[in-house]
Write an enzyme that holds these catalytic residues in place. Structure first.
Site, PDB file in Angstrom:
ATOM      1  N   HIS A   1       1.167  -1.087  -0.253  1.00 45.98           N
ATOM      2  CA  HIS A   1       0.107   0.129   0.325  1.00 45.98           C
ATOM      3  C   HIS A   1       0.993   1.386   0.106  1.00 45.98           C
ATOM      4  O   HIS A   1       2.153   1.218  -0.067  1.00 45.98           O
ATOM      5  CB  HIS A   1      -0.998  -0.128   1.015  1.00 45.98           C
ATOM      6  CG  HIS A   1      -0.570   0.127   2.164  1.00 45.98           C
ATOM      7  ND1 HIS A   1       0.944  -0.713   3.228  1.00 45.98           N
ATOM      8  CD2 HIS A   1      -1.163   0.964   3.570  1.00 45.98           C
ATOM      9  CE1 HIS A   1       0.565  -0.969   4.553  1.00 45.98           C
ATOM     10  NE2 HIS A   1       0.245   0.389   4.920  1.00 45.98           N
TER      11      HIS A   1
ATOM     12  N   HIS B   1       1.378   4.248   2.246  1.00 44.86           N
ATOM     13  CA  HIS B   1       1.741   4.359   3.104  1.00 44.86           C
ATOM     14  C   HIS B   1       2.999   4.400   3.193  1.00 44.86           C
ATOM     15  O   HIS B   1       4.234   3.569   2.516  1.00 44.86           O
ATOM     16  CB  HIS B   1       1.292   3.376   4.543  1.00 44.86           C
ATOM     17  CG  HIS B   1       0.022   4.417   4.716  1.00 44.86           C
ATOM     18  ND1 HIS B   1      -1.107   3.102   5.849  1.00 44.86           N
ATOM     19  CD2 HIS B   1      -0.291   5.059   4.493  1.00 44.86           C
ATOM     20  CE1 HIS B   1      -2.030   3.946   5.457  1.00 44.86           C
ATOM     21  NE2 HIS B   1      -1.954   4.974   5.435  1.00 44.86           N
TER      22      HIS B   1
ATOM     23  N   ASP C   1       5.691   4.224   4.895  1.00 41.92           N
ATOM     24  CA  ASP C   1       6.373   2.885   5.709  1.00 41.92           C
ATOM     25  C   ASP C   1       6.830   1.869   5.034  1.00 41.92           C
ATOM     26  O   ASP C   1       7.442   1.311   4.899  1.00 41.92           O
ATOM     27  CB  ASP C   1       6.622   2.418   7.030  1.00 41.92           C
ATOM     28  CG  ASP C   1       4.367   2.185   7.017  1.00 41.92           C
ATOM     29  OD1 ASP C   1       3.935   2.879   6.605  1.00 41.92           O
ATOM     30  OD2 ASP C   1       4.944   1.573   7.955  1.00 41.92           O
ATOM     31  N   HIS C   2       6.079   1.806   3.492  1.00 41.82           N
ATOM     32  CA  HIS C   2       6.398   0.508   2.789  1.00 41.82           C
ATOM     33  C   HIS C   2       6.172   1.040   1.313  1.00 41.82           C
ATOM     34  O   HIS C   2       6.515  -0.015   0.714  1.00 41.82           O
ATOM     35  CB  HIS C   2       4.866   0.143   2.340  1.00 41.82           C
ATOM     36  CG  HIS C   2       3.840  -0.490   4.187  1.00 41.82           C
ATOM     37  ND1 HIS C   2       3.911  -1.654   4.320  1.00 41.82           N
ATOM     38  CD2 HIS C   2       3.536   0.382   4.785  1.00 41.82           C
ATOM     39  CE1 HIS C   2       3.564  -1.864   6.076  1.00 41.82           C
ATOM     40  NE2 HIS C   2       3.461  -1.213   6.159  1.00 41.82           N
TER      41      HIS C   2
ATOM     42  N   HIS D   1      -7.641  -1.989   5.697  1.00 43.26           N
ATOM     43  CA  HIS D   1      -6.654  -0.919   5.961  1.00 43.26           C
ATOM     44  C   HIS D   1      -6.997   0.754   5.791  1.00 43.26           C
ATOM     45  O   HIS D   1      -8.163   0.387   5.003  1.00 43.26           O
ATOM     46  CB  HIS D   1      -4.819  -1.071   5.714  1.00 43.26           C
ATOM     47  CG  HIS D   1      -4.051  -0.962   6.477  1.00 43.26           C
ATOM     48  ND1 HIS D   1      -3.781  -0.414   7.676  1.00 43.26           N
ATOM     49  CD2 HIS D   1      -2.581   0.418   5.593  1.00 43.26           C
ATOM     50  CE1 HIS D   1      -2.992   0.911   8.177  1.00 43.26           C
ATOM     51  NE2 HIS D   1      -2.503   0.931   6.453  1.00 43.26           N
TER      52      HIS D   1
ATOM     53  N   ASP E   1      -0.044  -4.406   5.811  1.00 44.64           N
ATOM     54  CA  ASP E   1      -1.252  -3.742   7.100  1.00 44.64           C
ATOM     55  C   ASP E   1      -2.219  -4.108   7.700  1.00 44.64           C
ATOM     56  O   ASP E   1      -3.217  -4.199   6.014  1.00 44.64           O
ATOM     57  CB  ASP E   1      -0.731  -2.446   7.471  1.00 44.64           C
ATOM     58  CG  ASP E   1       0.729  -1.512   7.808  1.00 44.64           C
ATOM     59  OD1 ASP E   1       1.618  -2.496   7.508  1.00 44.64           O
ATOM     60  OD2 ASP E   1       0.892  -0.907   8.129  1.00 44.64           O
TER      61      ASP E   1
ATOM     62  N   HIS F   1       6.106  -5.366  11.705  1.00 49.21           N
ATOM     63  CA  HIS F   1       5.115  -4.492  12.015  1.00 49.21           C
ATOM     64  C   HIS F   1       5.165  -3.774  13.374  1.00 49.21           C
ATOM     65  O   HIS F   1       3.868  -3.135  13.096  1.00 49.21           O
ATOM     66  CB  HIS F   1       4.112  -4.752  11.378  1.00 49.21           C
ATOM     67  CG  HIS F   1       3.667  -2.636  10.551  1.00 49.21           C
ATOM     68  ND1 HIS F   1       2.841  -2.226  11.511  1.00 49.21           N
ATOM     69  CD2 HIS F   1       4.017  -2.533   9.323  1.00 49.21           C
ATOM     70  CE1 HIS F   1       2.704  -1.353  10.646  1.00 49.21           C
ATOM     71  NE2 HIS F   1       3.433  -1.283   9.649  1.00 49.21           N
TER      72      HIS F   1
HETATM   73 ZN   LIG Z   1       2.908   0.617   8.222  1.00 46.67          ZN
HETATM   74 ZN   LIG Z   2      -0.204   1.246   6.641  1.00 47.27          ZN
END
Ligand SMILES: [Zn+2]
Ligand SMILES: [Zn+2]
Length: 301
Positions: free
Chosen positions: A60, A62, A64-65, A140, A210, A268
């Site tokens: 996805h 976000h 952090d990915h 998510h 996530d 995570h």
């Molecule tokens: Zn994340």
């Molecule tokens: Zn996320």
């Protein structure tokens, strides 16, 4: 299969913790799963050859990915890569990557293919003679998919004594390994299963991050050898998990139990917690076979 955890923490990279990224080696493929900030540094630390990465799966959008993705694409270009690169991820990933390249006037000299995903149902997105990859729709705050990596059944093995006694010309051994019946030197049809044994059991790996607790993924990930399921929080913060659409270690274990997976791999983690043992203990109260993902760890299965 070999899984290298490049990063497995949520939110922001820190001195000792990296955000989500993993490399899965499966039947000569080297799949990169998510690409948090700093992934290329982690790849170097793991001595993973950049050129071997031909497919990147992003869960996805976000940060952090995927904040490491444009940097990695750019580095590939500086290293004069010529190999094609395929990127799978949510609709919008092409726009966000190409906008940065366009404004920098730095297009790649290799072919970059985007495979944008929009379906809310599981779909087959990669398929060759040895491996298939399916999406696992997650729940998510933004559109998110996990990924299921499955080896295809390998060739059957010849039962040496039986195959010799059956008077079969060696030219037909290949057909036998592929599962076909063959005709022997005396003109008799030999049933495949009388002279062969099943090959190695195909392995499978499911990556789910996530997501909040989502039972409808259970049929998709049933009996996988290893399930990576996010556990951002512990049960004491279940209210935060609910609010931010993440899962707790206990919820991850409940999914693992229902799906009869071989091993549950947690990750995570929120950096609010001091250690990781509490995650393992909480999950093991529900499901026995639990491992903790940690940056730099590798798992062979
Ligand atoms: Zn994340
Ligand atoms: Zn996320």
């Amino acid at each position: 299969m070999k899984l290298s955890i490049l990063g497995c923490y949520s939110a922001t990279p820190r001195t000792l913790n990296n955000t989500t990224s993993q490399v899965l080696e499966i039947n000569n493929h080297m799949f990169l799963i998510d690409c948090g900030e700093g992934t290329q540094v982690q790849l170097r630390k793991h001595k993973i050859k950049f050129n071997r990465i031909k497919h990147i799966f992003i869960s996805h959008l976000h940060g952090d990915h995927f904040f490491g993705l444009v940097g990695l694409i750019s580095t590939f270009r500086l290293l004069t890569r010529e190999t094609d690169l395929h990127i799978y991820g949510p609709k919008g990933i092409k726009e966000v990557v190409t906008l940065q390249m366009k404004l920098a006037d730095s297009w790649t000299n290799y072919n970059l293919y985007f495979h944008e995903l929009t379906s809310k149902k599981s779909e087959l997105i990669f398929d060759d003679d040895k491996v298939e990859v399916h999406t696992i729709p997650l729940n998510h705050r933004v559109y998110t998919n996990g990924y299921l990596f499955k080896e295809k059944p390998g060739e059957r093995k010849l039962s040496i004594g039986a195959v010799e006694n059956a008077n079969i010309n060696v030219a037909y051994y290949r057909k036998l390994k592929q599962g076909f019946d063959v005709v022997n030197e005396d003109g008799v049809t030999i049933k495949n299963e009388t002279v062969t044994k099943p090959g190695r059991k195909p392995k499978s790996y499911a990556f789910c991050s996530d997501t909040m607790y989502k039972e409808d993924i259970v049929p998709i990930i049933k009996n996988v050898d290893v399930l990576y399921h996010e556990s951002t929080f512990l049960e004491q913060h279940a209210h935060l998990a609910e609010k931010t659409k993440h899962a707790t270690a206990k919820q991850a274990a409940s999914i693992a139990k229902q799906a009869h997976v071989g091993t549950l791999l947690l990750g995570h983690y929120s950096t609010r917690y001091d250690g990781l043992n509490a995650f393992k203990e909480e999950a093991q109260a529900v499901f026995e076979h639990v491992e903790l993902a940690e940056d730099g760890k590798t798992f062979k299965f």
